[in-house]
Enzyme design. Structure first.
Site, PDB file in Angstrom:
ATOM      1  N   ASN A  47       0.837  -1.205   0.000  1.00 31.88           N
ATOM      2  CA  ASN A  47       0.000   0.000   0.000  1.00 31.88           C
ATOM      3  C   ASN A  47       0.871   1.255   0.000  1.00 31.88           C
ATOM      4  O   ASN A  47       1.929   1.282   0.631  1.00 31.88           O
ATOM      5  CB  ASN A  47      -0.893   0.032   1.241  1.00 31.88           C
ATOM      6  CG  ASN A  47      -1.974  -1.023   1.198  1.00 31.88           C
ATOM      7  OD1 ASN A  47      -2.505  -1.312   0.142  1.00 31.88           O
ATOM      8  ND2 ASN A  47      -2.283  -1.598   2.337  1.00 31.88           N
ATOM      9  N   HIS A  48       0.420   2.277  -0.690  1.00 22.49           N
ATOM     10  CA  HIS A  48       1.045   3.588  -0.533  1.00 22.49           C
ATOM     11  C   HIS A  48       0.513   4.181   0.775  1.00 22.49           C
ATOM     12  O   HIS A  48      -0.656   3.982   1.125  1.00 22.49           O
ATOM     13  CB  HIS A  48       0.679   4.500  -1.706  1.00 22.49           C
ATOM     14  CG  HIS A  48       1.361   4.153  -2.977  1.00 22.49           C
ATOM     15  ND1 HIS A  48       2.017   5.072  -3.750  1.00 22.49           N
ATOM     16  CD2 HIS A  48       1.493   2.967  -3.622  1.00 22.49           C
ATOM     17  CE1 HIS A  48       2.518   4.477  -4.822  1.00 22.49           C
ATOM     18  NE2 HIS A  48       2.200   3.199  -4.767  1.00 22.49           N
ATOM     19  N   PRO A  49       1.346   4.890   1.513  1.00 22.09           N
ATOM     20  CA  PRO A  49       0.870   5.477   2.769  1.00 22.09           C
ATOM     21  C   PRO A  49      -0.218   6.509   2.499  1.00 22.09           C
ATOM     22  O   PRO A  49      -0.116   7.316   1.574  1.00 22.09           O
ATOM     23  CB  PRO A  49       2.130   6.133   3.347  1.00 22.09           C
ATOM     24  CG  PRO A  49       3.004   6.391   2.173  1.00 22.09           C
ATOM     25  CD  PRO A  49       2.748   5.247   1.233  1.00 22.09           C
ATOM     26  N   THR A 104       0.684  10.651  -1.748  1.00 19.80           N
ATOM     27  CA  THR A 104       0.896   9.205  -1.869  1.00 19.80           C
ATOM     28  C   THR A 104       2.006   8.871  -2.865  1.00 19.80           C
ATOM     29  O   THR A 104       2.334   7.707  -3.062  1.00 19.80           O
ATOM     30  CB  THR A 104      -0.397   8.510  -2.334  1.00 19.80           C
ATOM     31  OG1 THR A 104      -0.802   9.072  -3.594  1.00 19.80           O
ATOM     32  CG2 THR A 104      -1.509   8.682  -1.306  1.00 19.80           C
ATOM     33  N   TYR A 152       8.675  10.066  -0.296  1.00 21.31           N
ATOM     34  CA  TYR A 152       8.945   9.282   0.914  1.00 21.31           C
ATOM     35  C   TYR A 152       9.822   8.049   0.733  1.00 21.31           C
ATOM     36  O   TYR A 152      10.203   7.426   1.711  1.00 21.31           O
ATOM     37  CB  TYR A 152       7.627   8.857   1.572  1.00 21.31           C
ATOM     38  CG  TYR A 152       6.760   7.945   0.730  1.00 21.31           C
ATOM     39  CD1 TYR A 152       6.982   6.567   0.699  1.00 21.31           C
ATOM     40  CD2 TYR A 152       5.701   8.447  -0.021  1.00 21.31           C
ATOM     41  CE1 TYR A 152       6.189   5.730  -0.065  1.00 21.31           C
ATOM     42  CE2 TYR A 152       4.905   7.615  -0.785  1.00 21.31           C
ATOM     43  CZ  TYR A 152       5.149   6.253  -0.802  1.00 21.31           C
ATOM     44  OH  TYR A 152       4.360   5.432  -1.563  1.00 21.31           O
TER      45      TYR A 152
END
Length: 212
Positions: A85-87, A93, A98
């Site tokens: 999952n992307h945060p 996102t 990141y």
């Protein structure tokens, strides 16, 4: 030419590292991944931080990330397991903000995001996964389960359950509750090869197998 030579050297080294497994040309594993005996990786299959146990195989064009796969599993082609999952709690996102570890040309950070590897996906023994299945990271698929072709698995799958669809949903169990419980208690997939050979004639008759 140089690329071809490097690919052949890499293929040779993989065969040498896992002499009791069958690896087809084009398959790849990172240094954290392991193969059990008599396991098979077909062409263009990718294993990242994953384990494929004894007598299991993965067909071509599949990608497996941060996943532990048990024994006697049958995984078809074009399967993706361990989808990260992307945060959603960050401002954006996009990985450029990141995770510098991603294969992208430019970043606004010098940090690597490791959260997606915190939830390992578990595929228990004797699982059959059909073509084109996608399984989210952190999912546990129980012993003897079947996942129909094209399913998208977003929650755990029970032992000996047959699931299909998007998202995947339970359709029925392979066996009745008593037989399921007995098979799970038997833990037959952990038997030594010699014991399995002795019992192999009963695999077509599960109830007879339990009696033996």
């Amino acid at each position: 030419m140089i690329r071809w030579i490097k690919s052949n050297i890499k293929f040779f080294l993989l065969q040498k590292k896992f002499p009791n497994s069958k690896i087809y040309f084009g398959a790849s594993l990172d240094k954290k991944s392991k193969l059990g005996k008599h396991s098979v990786l077909f062409a263009n299959t990718i294993l990242i931080n994953s384990t494929l146990d004894d007598y299991s195989y993965i067909q071509k064009n599949s990608e497996i990330v941060n996943t532990k796969i048990g024994k006697f599993c049958s995984i078809a082609s074009d399967v993706t397991i361990g989808l990260a999952n992307h945060p959603t709690d960050l401002l954006s996102t996009s990985p450029v903000f990141y995770d510098k570890a991603q294969p992208l040309p430019y970043f606004f950070t010098d940090e690597e995001y490791k959260k997606e590897f915190s939830s390992q996906t578990i595929i228990s023994s004797d699982v059959w996964i059909g073509q084109g299945v996608m399984i989210k990271s952190g999912i546990k698929v129980g012993v003897g389960a079947i996942i129909g072709a094209g399913a998208v698995v977003t929650k755990d799958v029970e032992q000996y359950s047959i699931v299909v669809g998007i998202p995947a949903r339970h359709m029925k169990y392979r066996f009745d509750e008593i037989l399921r419980d007995n098979l799970i208690k038997s833990r037959w997939w952990e038997l030594e090869d010699e014991e399995i050979i002795k019992l192999s004639s009963y695999f077509s008759k599960p109830n007879e197998f339990i009696k033996k």
